[in-house]
Structures are given as structure tokens and as C-alpha cells.
Design an enzyme around this catalytic site. Sequence first.
Site, PDB file in Angstrom:
ATOM      1  N   LYS A  37       0.817  -1.228   0.000  1.00  0.00           N
ATOM      2  CA  LYS A  37       0.000   0.000   0.000  1.00  0.00           C
ATOM      3  C   LYS A  37       0.843   1.268   0.000  1.00  0.00           C
ATOM      4  O   LYS A  37       0.321   2.342  -0.277  1.00  0.00           O
ATOM      5  CB  LYS A  37      -0.977  -0.012   1.182  1.00  0.00           C
ATOM      6  CG  LYS A  37      -2.049  -1.083   1.007  1.00  0.00           C
ATOM      7  CD  LYS A  37      -3.341  -0.778   1.714  1.00  0.00           C
ATOM      8  CE  LYS A  37      -4.430  -1.717   1.181  1.00  0.00           C
ATOM      9  NZ  LYS A  37      -5.714  -1.577   1.781  1.00  0.00           N
TER      10      LYS A  37
ATOM     11  N   LYS B 224     -11.238  -3.807  -4.051  1.00  0.00           N
ATOM     12  CA  LYS B 224     -12.285  -2.782  -4.183  1.00  0.00           C
ATOM     13  C   LYS B 224     -11.700  -1.401  -4.400  1.00  0.00           C
ATOM     14  O   LYS B 224     -12.380  -0.509  -4.889  1.00  0.00           O
ATOM     15  CB  LYS B 224     -13.253  -2.811  -2.992  1.00  0.00           C
ATOM     16  CG  LYS B 224     -12.640  -2.706  -1.613  1.00  0.00           C
ATOM     17  CD  LYS B 224     -13.750  -2.693  -0.547  1.00  0.00           C
ATOM     18  CE  LYS B 224     -13.730  -3.903   0.344  1.00  0.00           C
ATOM     19  NZ  LYS B 224     -12.577  -3.982   1.248  1.00  0.00           N
TER      20      LYS B 224
ATOM     21  N   LYS C  41      -4.222  -8.886  -7.163  1.00  0.00           N
ATOM     22  CA  LYS C  41      -5.446  -9.241  -6.434  1.00  0.00           C
ATOM     23  C   LYS C  41      -6.631  -8.372  -6.882  1.00  0.00           C
ATOM     24  O   LYS C  41      -6.458  -7.170  -7.098  1.00  0.00           O
ATOM     25  CB  LYS C  41      -5.195  -9.019  -4.932  1.00  0.00           C
ATOM     26  CG  LYS C  41      -6.284  -9.529  -4.033  1.00  0.00           C
ATOM     27  CD  LYS C  41      -6.001  -9.204  -2.567  1.00  0.00           C
ATOM     28  CE  LYS C  41      -6.470  -7.821  -2.206  1.00  0.00           C
ATOM     29  NZ  LYS C  41      -6.726  -7.609  -0.774  1.00  0.00           N
TER      30      LYS C  41
HETATM   31  N1  AQP Z   1      -9.286 -10.780  -4.237  1.00  0.00           N
HETATM   32  C1  AQP Z   1      -9.608 -11.446  -3.140  1.00  0.00           C
HETATM   33  N2  AQP Z   1      -9.668 -12.804  -3.161  1.00  0.00           N
HETATM   34  C2  AQP Z   1     -10.012 -13.499  -2.062  1.00  0.00           C
HETATM   35  N3  AQP Z   1     -10.330 -12.927  -0.878  1.00  0.00           N
HETATM   36  C3  AQP Z   1     -10.290 -11.583  -0.826  1.00  0.00           C
HETATM   37  N4  AQP Z   1     -10.536 -10.710   0.161  1.00  0.00           N
HETATM   38  C4  AQP Z   1     -10.359  -9.455  -0.285  1.00  0.00           C
HETATM   39  N5  AQP Z   1      -9.995  -9.469  -1.573  1.00  0.00           N
HETATM   40  C5  AQP Z   1      -9.937 -10.784  -1.932  1.00  0.00           C
HETATM   41  C6  AQP Z   1     -10.930 -11.110   1.504  1.00  0.00           C
HETATM   42  O1  AQP Z   1     -12.041 -10.314   1.891  1.00  0.00           O
HETATM   43  C7  AQP Z   1     -11.964 -10.080   3.289  1.00  0.00           C
HETATM   44  C8  AQP Z   1     -12.133  -8.623   3.560  1.00  0.00           C
HETATM   45  O2  AQP Z   1     -11.049  -7.898   3.007  1.00  0.00           O
HETATM   46  P1  AQP Z   1     -10.931  -6.382   3.409  1.00  0.00           P
HETATM   47  O3  AQP Z   1     -12.064  -5.649   2.887  1.00  0.00           O
HETATM   48  O4  AQP Z   1     -10.748  -6.246   4.861  1.00  0.00           O
HETATM   49  O5  AQP Z   1      -9.608  -5.857   2.790  1.00  0.00           O
HETATM   50  P2  AQP Z   1      -8.700  -6.298   1.649  1.00  0.00           P
HETATM   51  O6  AQP Z   1      -8.273  -7.704   1.806  1.00  0.00           O
HETATM   52  O7  AQP Z   1      -7.621  -5.283   1.597  1.00  0.00           O
HETATM   53  O8  AQP Z   1      -9.684  -6.190   0.416  1.00  0.00           O
HETATM   54  P3  AQP Z   1      -9.622  -5.187  -0.749  1.00  0.00           P
HETATM   55  O9  AQP Z   1     -10.807  -5.421  -1.598  1.00  0.00           O
HETATM   56  O10 AQP Z   1      -8.291  -5.268  -1.435  1.00  0.00           O
HETATM   57  O11 AQP Z   1      -9.778  -3.801   0.013  1.00  0.00           O
HETATM   58  P4  AQP Z   1      -8.952  -2.490  -0.164  1.00  0.00           P
HETATM   59  O12 AQP Z   1      -8.903  -2.261  -1.632  1.00  0.00           O
HETATM   60  O13 AQP Z   1      -9.724  -1.432   0.569  1.00  0.00           O
HETATM   61  O14 AQP Z   1      -7.608  -2.749   0.451  1.00  0.00           O
HETATM   62  C9  AQP Z   1     -10.626 -10.623   3.783  1.00  0.00           C
HETATM   63  O15 AQP Z   1     -10.855 -11.873   4.366  1.00  0.00           O
HETATM   64  C10 AQP Z   1      -9.845 -10.761   2.521  1.00  0.00           C
HETATM   65  O16 AQP Z   1      -8.886 -11.809   2.613  1.00  0.00           O
END
Ligand code: AQP
Length: 352
Positions: free
Chosen positions: A127, A214, A211
Site C-alpha cells: 500500500k 475494491k 489481487k
Molecule cells: N481478491 C480477493 N480474493 C479473495 N479474498 C479476498 N478478500 C479481499 N480481496 C480478496 C478477503 O475479503 C476479506 C475482507 O477484506 P478487506 O475488505 O478487509 O480488505 P482487503 O483484503 O484489503 O480487500 P480489498 O478489496 O483489497 O480492500 P482495499 O482495496 O480497501 O484494500 C478478507 O478476508 C480478505 O482476505
Amino acid sequence: MPASQSAAVQTPQTYQPRIFSGIQPSGGLTLGNYLGALKRFVEKQDEGIETIYCMVDMHAITVWQDPAKLRQQTREGAAAFIAAGIDPSRSILFNQSQVSAHAELGWIFSCIARMGWMSRMTQWKDKTAGKNAEAASLGLFAYPALMAADILAYKATMVPVGEDQKQHLELTRDIAIKFNNDYGVDFFPVVEPLIEGAATRVMSLRDGTKKMSKSDPSDQSRINLTDDADTIATKIRKSKTDPLPLPETVDGLKDRPEARNLVNIYAALAGHTVDQVVADFAGAQFGTFKPALADLAVAKLSPITTEMNRLMQDPAEIDRILGHGADRAAALADPILEQVYDITGMIRSRRR
Ligand code: AQP
């Protein structure tokens, strides 16, 4: 305090099986969040284990969030949980900031965790990559200490997550072990990550090595749980692939990240193994596979989107559900936190 100066370790405890997990309302939820987290949260609830699920809004503000959007995304996330099958009378569903035990224990864990541990976290590195890390928030750096508090405020023993959270969970284990050792207690459980299924890491539709996220600037990189059927079909049709047909065996997906990603997504949505999907589509062109995947994705996701839209018509009801969940969560976490204050030597004599 070093372990050598602390009280004798108590008899090892047995901990009641309890699941905790959360999702950040840092944007609309994606297919990655659904397959890596939400879908499995529902399965765990339906297995009859005690389940606590949280919209982690305090994690979300480790990067800038517009207040109105944060409120909307928190409600939308809660609606997604319910639409996907979380029953707020069986699972505890709430948003993190309503239960102050998270912030309080998060601070204590910030004093247990070491700077070196945090600076090795790949999410922190990712990040801040290519950016000025000095300008990142202190909260983003300390994120894993708050995450450990989210889990351990309930003495949760199992945490269903996607692959990307594995390292943070190892750090949660390290924090629990160090707390127990430093204070000479057997207080916090050493949690088990539950990383299972065909889609523990759903990748971007534009780049199979990245990955699905969002916060990716490209909306084409992800399927949002709010996308309608046409948008889902178009995103899958336009997703990046290679010119080869699908292979005869799973080994043939090696070095084909985009093809592997689409096959994994199909398997996870259909509830089939990857081997089964490869066998069913062996030799097929993407011109055949992509429409089949789009139909499957629409069939599985559209009912969730429709129900989310219905629930979002009544935001006051969503807030009521979150408030009720927060009361139930606080009733579990507050006595645990009181014990933590006692263990750490903090006086608690204020009248309430
Ligand atoms: N691409 C993914 N594949 C599988 N699992 C995923 N998770 C997130 N993206 C994937 C799982 O969703 C849960 C919640 O994740 P989070 O919202 O706390 O944060 P994150 O993992 O950082 O997800 P994002 O979408 O990438 O959010 P941003 O963009 O805000 O950082 C977790 O269990 C995660 O493993």
C-alpha cells in the site's frame, strides 16, 4: 514486562470455538470479498459455530474515506452480508466503531507488537509502494495490531479470510503469544486462519497477477456485488485472457494467471473442484468458457444484488441491526477487556 519477571503461567485454557472476521467498508464489496470471505462466513454460520462478523470501519479510515461514502458503504456492506445469507439473529453483525473494546485493545496490542513486525507486513509494503511512506497514516502502519484486537477481543479461535490476510493472522498469533508470555498468563488463544476453497485469492480481471481489490482504480478489474447482469457479463467477456484454449489438466494452467483465475472463479461459484472444471472445459476456447462463466456468475450474484438493493431501501433498519449486533458484541468483549486491564495492571475503579 519480560516473561522472567511475570507471574507463573496458568494451566492451559480450552477456548470455546468462536469465529470472527471482518470486511472493510472502503468501497463496494467485490467478487473477491464474496468468494474469499462472505460466502465462507455463511458456510461457517450454517455449520452452527458461534460467528461474529464486522464491518471494520476503523480499518477503512487508515486511508482517506469521504464520511458520507463511508456511511453508505458500511450500510451496503451490512446489506451484502445479510443478502448473502448471514442471519443477524444467529451471527453477530455490527460495525467495529460501535464497540470501543476494539480501539482499547488495539492500543494495548500496539504496545505489545514491535515496529519490526509491522514493517515486514507485505500489505503495508504494497500500500505504500511507489508512494511516500512517510505520508502514510500511523493507523495504516498499526493496522495489524487493531486487527489482532478485533479477533482477540472475543477470544475468537478461528478466522476465515482470503490468502492476502495470512500474514496478518500470523502476526495476531505472535501478539497473542507475546502477551501471554510477557504477562505470564494463558489468556489469549492462538488463532487458526481458515483459508479454504478454490478462490482464496481472486485476481484482477485485467491482470491475473494482481489481487481483485475494491480500491483498484479500474472498475473493469473487478466484479462489484452491486453490478447488474449486463455489467457482469461485459466485464467477464472483456477480461484479459491468452489466445490458447483451456488445457486438458490443471498443470496446463501453470504460467497462465488469467486463465487460472477464471477457472478458479468458476469452480468456487459452482462449488466444483478446479479439476472438475478443467475436465468439463478441456480444449474449450474462451469464446465458449466466458459466456458459461458469465451465466454462472449472474445466476449466483444477481439474487444477492437484488436483495441488497431491497435492504438498502431501509437504512434505518440496517442501522438498527448493526446497533443490536454491537450490543451483543460488547457484551462478549467488555468482560474480556476488563480482565486485560487487570492483567496489565490498570486500575478500574470508576463508577459506571
Ligand atoms: N481478491 C480477493 N480474493 C479473495 N479474498 C479476498 N478478500 C479481499 N480481496 C480478496 C478477503 O475479503 C476479506 C475482507 O477484506 P478487506 O475488505 O478487509 O480488505 P482487503 O483484503 O484489503 O480487500 P480489498 O478489496 O483489497 O480492500 P482495499 O482495496 O480497501 O484494500 C478478507 O478476508 C480478505 O482476505
